[in-house]
Design a protein around this motif. Structure first.
Motif, PDB file in Angstrom:
ATOM      1  N   LEU A   1       0.871  -1.171   0.000  1.00  0.00           N
ATOM      2  CA  LEU A   1       0.000   0.000   0.000  1.00  0.00           C
ATOM      3  C   LEU A   1       0.903   1.214   0.000  1.00  0.00           C
ATOM      4  N   ASP A   2       0.671   2.115  -0.958  1.00  0.00           N
ATOM      5  CA  ASP A   2       1.542   3.289  -1.076  1.00  0.00           C
ATOM      6  C   ASP A   2       0.676   4.540  -1.095  1.00  0.00           C
ATOM      7  N   VAL A   3       0.717   5.280   0.006  1.00  0.00           N
ATOM      8  CA  VAL A   3      -0.105   6.480   0.125  1.00  0.00           C
ATOM      9  C   VAL A   3       0.775   7.688  -0.141  1.00  0.00           C
ATOM     10  N   GLN A   4       0.304   8.571  -1.023  1.00  0.00           N
ATOM     11  CA  GLN A   4       1.089   9.756  -1.379  1.00  0.00           C
ATOM     12  C   GLN A   4       0.277  11.025  -1.182  1.00  0.00           C
ATOM     13  N   LYS A   5       0.829  11.951  -0.386  1.00  0.00           N
ATOM     14  CA  LYS A   5       0.308  13.325  -0.258  1.00  0.00           C
ATOM     15  C   LYS A   5      -1.206  13.384  -0.040  1.00  0.00           C
ATOM     16  N   LEU A   6      -1.684  12.566   0.854  1.00  0.00           N
ATOM     17  CA  LEU A   6      -3.121  12.535   1.136  1.00  0.00           C
ATOM     18  C   LEU A   6      -3.548  13.785   1.913  1.00  0.00           C
ATOM     19  N   GLU A   7      -4.626  14.406   1.437  1.00  0.00           N
ATOM     20  CA  GLU A   7      -5.186  15.565   2.159  1.00  0.00           C
ATOM     21  C   GLU A   7      -6.683  15.389   2.302  1.00  0.00           C
ATOM     22  N   THR A   8      -7.169  15.512   3.536  1.00  0.00           N
ATOM     23  CA  THR A   8      -8.600  15.380   3.790  1.00  0.00           C
ATOM     24  C   THR A   8      -9.078  16.564   4.626  1.00  0.00           C
ATOM     25  N   THR A   9     -10.210  17.136   4.259  1.00  0.00           N
ATOM     26  CA  THR A   9     -10.764  18.258   5.027  1.00  0.00           C
ATOM     27  C   THR A   9     -12.200  17.948   5.441  1.00  0.00           C
ATOM     28  N   PHE A  10     -12.666  18.643   6.443  1.00  0.00           N
ATOM     29  CA  PHE A  10     -14.063  18.539   6.872  1.00  0.00           C
ATOM     30  C   PHE A  10     -14.676  19.923   6.919  1.00  0.00           C
TER      31      PHE A  10
ATOM     32  N   ILE B   1     -11.835  14.318   0.376  1.00  0.00           N
ATOM     33  CA  ILE B   1     -10.429  14.031   0.105  1.00  0.00           C
ATOM     34  C   ILE B   1     -10.027  14.967  -1.014  1.00  0.00           C
ATOM     35  N   VAL B   2      -9.178  15.952  -0.701  1.00  0.00           N
ATOM     36  CA  VAL B   2      -8.894  16.989  -1.681  1.00  0.00           C
ATOM     37  C   VAL B   2      -7.664  16.701  -2.529  1.00  0.00           C
ATOM     38  N   ALA B   3      -6.791  15.815  -2.062  1.00  0.00           N
ATOM     39  CA  ALA B   3      -5.612  15.507  -2.865  1.00  0.00           C
ATOM     40  C   ALA B   3      -5.025  14.172  -2.431  1.00  0.00           C
ATOM     41  N   GLY B   4      -4.150  13.637  -3.285  1.00  0.00           N
ATOM     42  CA  GLY B   4      -3.414  12.450  -2.901  1.00  0.00           C
ATOM     43  C   GLY B   4      -3.800  11.202  -3.668  1.00  0.00           C
ATOM     44  N   SER B   5      -3.027  10.140  -3.412  1.00  0.00           N
ATOM     45  CA  SER B   5      -3.323   8.855  -4.023  1.00  0.00           C
ATOM     46  C   SER B   5      -3.002   7.750  -3.029  1.00  0.00           C
ATOM     47  N   ALA B   6      -3.614   6.599  -3.219  1.00  0.00           N
ATOM     48  CA  ALA B   6      -3.334   5.448  -2.368  1.00  0.00           C
ATOM     49  C   ALA B   6      -3.337   4.223  -3.251  1.00  0.00           C
ATOM     50  N   SER B   7      -2.155   3.812  -3.721  1.00  0.00           N
ATOM     51  CA  SER B   7      -2.169   2.683  -4.646  1.00  0.00           C
ATOM     52  C   SER B   7      -2.020   1.360  -3.910  1.00  0.00           C
ATOM     53  N   PHE B   8      -2.879   0.454  -4.293  1.00  0.00           N
ATOM     54  CA  PHE B   8      -2.932  -0.874  -3.713  1.00  0.00           C
ATOM     55  C   PHE B   8      -3.170  -1.839  -4.871  1.00  0.00           C
TER      56      PHE B   8
ATOM     57  N   VAL C   1      -6.103  16.135   7.581  1.00  0.00           N
ATOM     58  CA  VAL C   1      -4.912  15.462   7.060  1.00  0.00           C
ATOM     59  C   VAL C   1      -4.311  16.363   5.994  1.00  0.00           C
ATOM     60  N   ASN C   2      -3.022  16.662   6.107  1.00  0.00           N
ATOM     61  CA  ASN C   2      -2.433  17.714   5.286  1.00  0.00           C
ATOM     62  C   ASN C   2      -1.261  17.262   4.422  1.00  0.00           C
ATOM     63  N   GLY C   3      -1.397  16.135   3.769  1.00  0.00           N
ATOM     64  CA  GLY C   3      -0.303  15.688   2.919  1.00  0.00           C
ATOM     65  C   GLY C   3       0.480  14.573   3.577  1.00  0.00           C
ATOM     66  N   VAL C   4      -0.206  13.470   3.848  1.00  0.00           N
ATOM     67  CA  VAL C   4       0.430  12.342   4.508  1.00  0.00           C
ATOM     68  C   VAL C   4       0.894  11.335   3.466  1.00  0.00           C
ATOM     69  N   SER C   5       2.153  10.928   3.543  1.00  0.00           N
ATOM     70  CA  SER C   5       2.690   9.899   2.653  1.00  0.00           C
ATOM     71  C   SER C   5       3.306   8.799   3.495  1.00  0.00           C
ATOM     72  N   PHE C   6       3.000   7.568   3.161  1.00  0.00           N
ATOM     73  CA  PHE C   6       3.683   6.445   3.804  1.00  0.00           C
ATOM     74  C   PHE C   6       3.478   5.186   2.967  1.00  0.00           C
ATOM     75  N   GLY C   7       4.327   4.200   3.218  1.00  0.00           N
ATOM     76  CA  GLY C   7       4.183   2.934   2.524  1.00  0.00           C
ATOM     77  C   GLY C   7       4.051   1.803   3.524  1.00  0.00           C
TER      78      GLY C   7
END
Lengths: 330, 330
Positions: free
Chosen positions: A6-15, A66-73, A25-31
């Motif tokens: 699972l590869d998460v890149q630059k995830l941004e979430t607002t409410f 979810i305003v930005a980012g990707s999560a490839s699986f 969430v303001n640009g979270v990336s992790f694998g």
């Protein structure tokens, strides 16, 4: 670049709330690697749960977005999937368990019915096959008299047993990833130890990758291989578990580790505390979100948000200051 | 700190059963044995930690000591006088000296009262101050708990959990009590806020020579703050000793299991630790096991444990334990 399951890149979430937009969430990336256990720590409101909910398409829209980012699986972006596609992934390939095992079980359906449903839905089992498998699953998570207890309702189970049922349910379709959101926070320590022991055993038997979200630095120390520390919607530090506890770099990680008493420590020493409160983010921070509480803060911290940078050994930290020397990082 | 061993509080065979009624005529059909024959002393100026898992009766013990419940049996001697036998008016007078800090900082403050009214109320109820003097005292108390004195005109909803807990502490110390029951005062708070509140409690203790009964389920924090610790299980105190003696050399199998279940934030240590896992859940307090309450989950239980309730005996100076076989752990 390692091969991530699972590869998460630059995830941004607002409410969107009546008081304004909250940038959770303001640009979270992790694998996450295959078979790996990743610990995610942080306090309430740091964005650790919202990150995982976003990946699984469980953030209600509106108010969430979810305003930005990707999560490839498995070669696909989870964030771009339709709701029926993501529903197929959820439960069969990635499952999630939650903090409160009472509210995540339906009180008017038997445990058996709730366990069998995903099996029939995702694996096309017949009623009879599903029942057998459900009994097997309950036995696997250590519930005695499994076949009899399938007929019981959630209120007839204790808190620890309900969490076992949740785990059984999450593992019913042999997922590749299990996301556990504070699964032991509502439980007593002796029951927590039982659940952690169970998860360790199942991890070995089934080989799934685990994301374990918690605010308790103790639980993950014996469980995770790699750790993410989150604050204000950012990952502020990432390292192998041994490295993080032995050589914490970010002022927030240091503060957290020094503010908790340890069972093997004699009483008397004053706890060092992190002054101030965690932020509520009505705007996306332009400076370091931890600066108002940080005793190392320099001018730059108030002007620019530090990026997450590698300092060697796969240890990454988002801070302008080297807390070992107290000087600005070059 | 227990050098001048003067018992401020002496609890003798304290028992609290809550009746269960059933049917049209509300016939009593049983009782919840919440606390069953608990005896201990609290020395002036010390912190006695009271730990145990949910439902073990630790909060009920705290409340029964302060006469918020009328005990079924037993005596609570405070400064040599038995609170259980006191008349209402007399007891009200005694409450000046004994206060309580509650777990939930959201439910324990009246949302319709300003902070000034909340903290000032005990002063006017006990006719200690009136009019302008109350305002001055409130301002002083707010400063004492590190809040801005101008907050007196604000309402509880404007504050965070940690700040509310400070308001609750200011209210508790307003009457200059000698004894405070702290009922899980930090359980509802974030990790970084917990140490702030614990440090404040310790400062106030030093400043006013306060005596605390500190009820909590976080064993690491209890070790940090307590001089002595009592461990409860199903309404009974299983072990009581100096904090270091209890944590370094627990003599009761339940204490041993409880301590081994607490995770330590150190991956190297965690990988080497042996867990003593307890089977099953805590039995129901409506129908507790005969003899020793812990025998149904105890790894060393013998037939005698079902027949005879083990005496709460002093095995080493100041180290009390209720187990037939505690000698083998000496």
């Amino acid at each position: 670049m390692p091969d991530y399951l699972l590869d998460v890149q630059k995830l941004e979430t607002t409410f969107k709330t009546p008081e304004g937009t909250i940038h959770a969430v303001n640009g979270v990336s992790f694998g996450l690697k295959e078979g790996e256990t990743l610990g995610v720590v942080g306090e309430s409101g740091c964005g650790k749960s919202v990150t995982m909910l976003s990946i699984l398409g469980l953030v209600p829209n509106p108010p969430g977005e979810i305003v930005a980012g990707s999560a490839s699986f498995a070669g696909q972006d989870l964030l771009q999937m339709s709701s029926s596609e993501i529903r197929h992934v959820r439960g069969s390939q990635i499952s999630m368990i939650f903090q409160d095992p009472m509210t995540s079980l339906n009180p008017v359906l038997t445990i058996g019915r709730q366990l069998e449903e995903p099996l029939m839905l995702h694996l096309n089992m017949t009623k009879k096959q599903a029942e057998d498998r459900a009994a097997e699953l309950l036995t696997m998570v250590g519930i005695p008299n499994a076949r009899e207890r399938l007929k019981d309702y959630p209120h007839q189970y204790s808190g620890g047993m309900r969490q076992r049922v949740m785990i059984a349910m999450a593992l019913s379709c042999s997922p590749q990833i299990l996301i556990a959101d504070e699964p032991t926070t509502a439980l007593d320590v002796t029951i927590q130890a039982q659940i952690v022991d169970l998860v360790k055993r199942l991890r070995q038997e089934l080989g799934m990758a685990i994301v374990w979200i918690t605010h308790d630095l103790g639980v993950v120390a014996g469980l995770a291989q790699r750790m993410l520390v989150m604050y204000g919607g950012y990952v502020v530090e990432e390292a192998e578990v041994g490295e993080l506890y032995a050589n914490p770099q970010h002022p927030y990680t240091l503060g957290l580790l020094n503010s908790i008493p340890r069972l093997d420590q004699k009483e008397g020493k004053k706890l060092s505390s992190i002054e101030g409160l965690p932020p509520v983010l009505y705007e996306k921070p332009t400076a370091c979100p931890f600066a108002p509480r940080c005793k190392w803060a320099i001018d730059r911290c108030w002007a620019e948000n530090p990026p997450l940078e590698d300092i060697g050994n796969g240890h990454r930290v988002a801070c302008w200051v080297d807390t070992k020397t107290g000087r600005a990082r070059s | 700190m227990t050098a001048n061993k003067e018992a401020l509080l002496n609890v003798e065979d304290l028992t609290m059963h809550f009746p269960i009624y059933k049917g049209l005529f509300r016939k009593q059909v049983g009782a919840v044995h919440a606390v069953d024959g608990v005896s201990f002393n609290v020395y002036r100026g010390e912190t006695l930690g009271l730990v145990g898992e949910s439902g073990c009766g630790k909060s009920t013990t705290g409340r029964a000591i302060l006469q918020l419940y009328h005990p079924t049996r037993g005596a609570v001697n405070f400064e040599g006088r038995n609170l259980v036998e006191m008349k209402k008016e007399e007891l009200r007078h005694m409450r000046r000296k004994m206060q309580m800090i509650f777990q939930d900082p959201y439910a324990s403050l009246n949302p319709r009262m300003s902070v000034g009214e909340i903290i000032g109320e005990p002063l006017s109820v006990h006719k200690i101050a009136s009019g302008k003097e109350i305002q001055e005292r409130v301002a002083h108390l707010l400063e004492l708990v590190r809040l801005n004195p101008s907050f007196a005109s604000r309402y509880p909803h404007e504050f965070s959990g940690g700040q509310r807990q400070r308001i609750g502490i200011a209210r508790a110390v307003a009457l200059q009590p000698s004894f405070i029951v702290c009922d899980e005062p930090i359980s509802a708070l974030d990790v970084s806020i917990q140490s702030q509140v614990v440090n404040l409690l310790q400062e106030l203790q030093d400043q006013f020579n306060l005596t605390y009964l500190f009820i909590a389920h976080d064993l690491s924090m209890v070790r940090h703050i307590s001089d002595r610790v009592a461990v409860m299980y199903l309404g009974v105190v299983m072990e009581l000793a100096d904090s270091n003696a209890l944590y370094d050399n627990p003599l009761h199998p339940y204490t041993q299991a409880l301590l081994s279940a607490v995770p330590i934030p150190d991956p190297v240590l965690e990988s080497k630790r042996k867990r003593m896992l307890l089977e099953g859940d805590v039995p129901s307090p409506v129908n507790p096991p005969s003899g020793c309450r812990f025998r149904t989950r105890c790894p060393i239980a013998q037939p005698i444990c079902a027949e005879q309730r083990p005496e709460f005996r002093e095995l080493k100076p100041g180290h009390f334990v209720a187990c037939h076989f505690a000698e083998r752990f000496m």
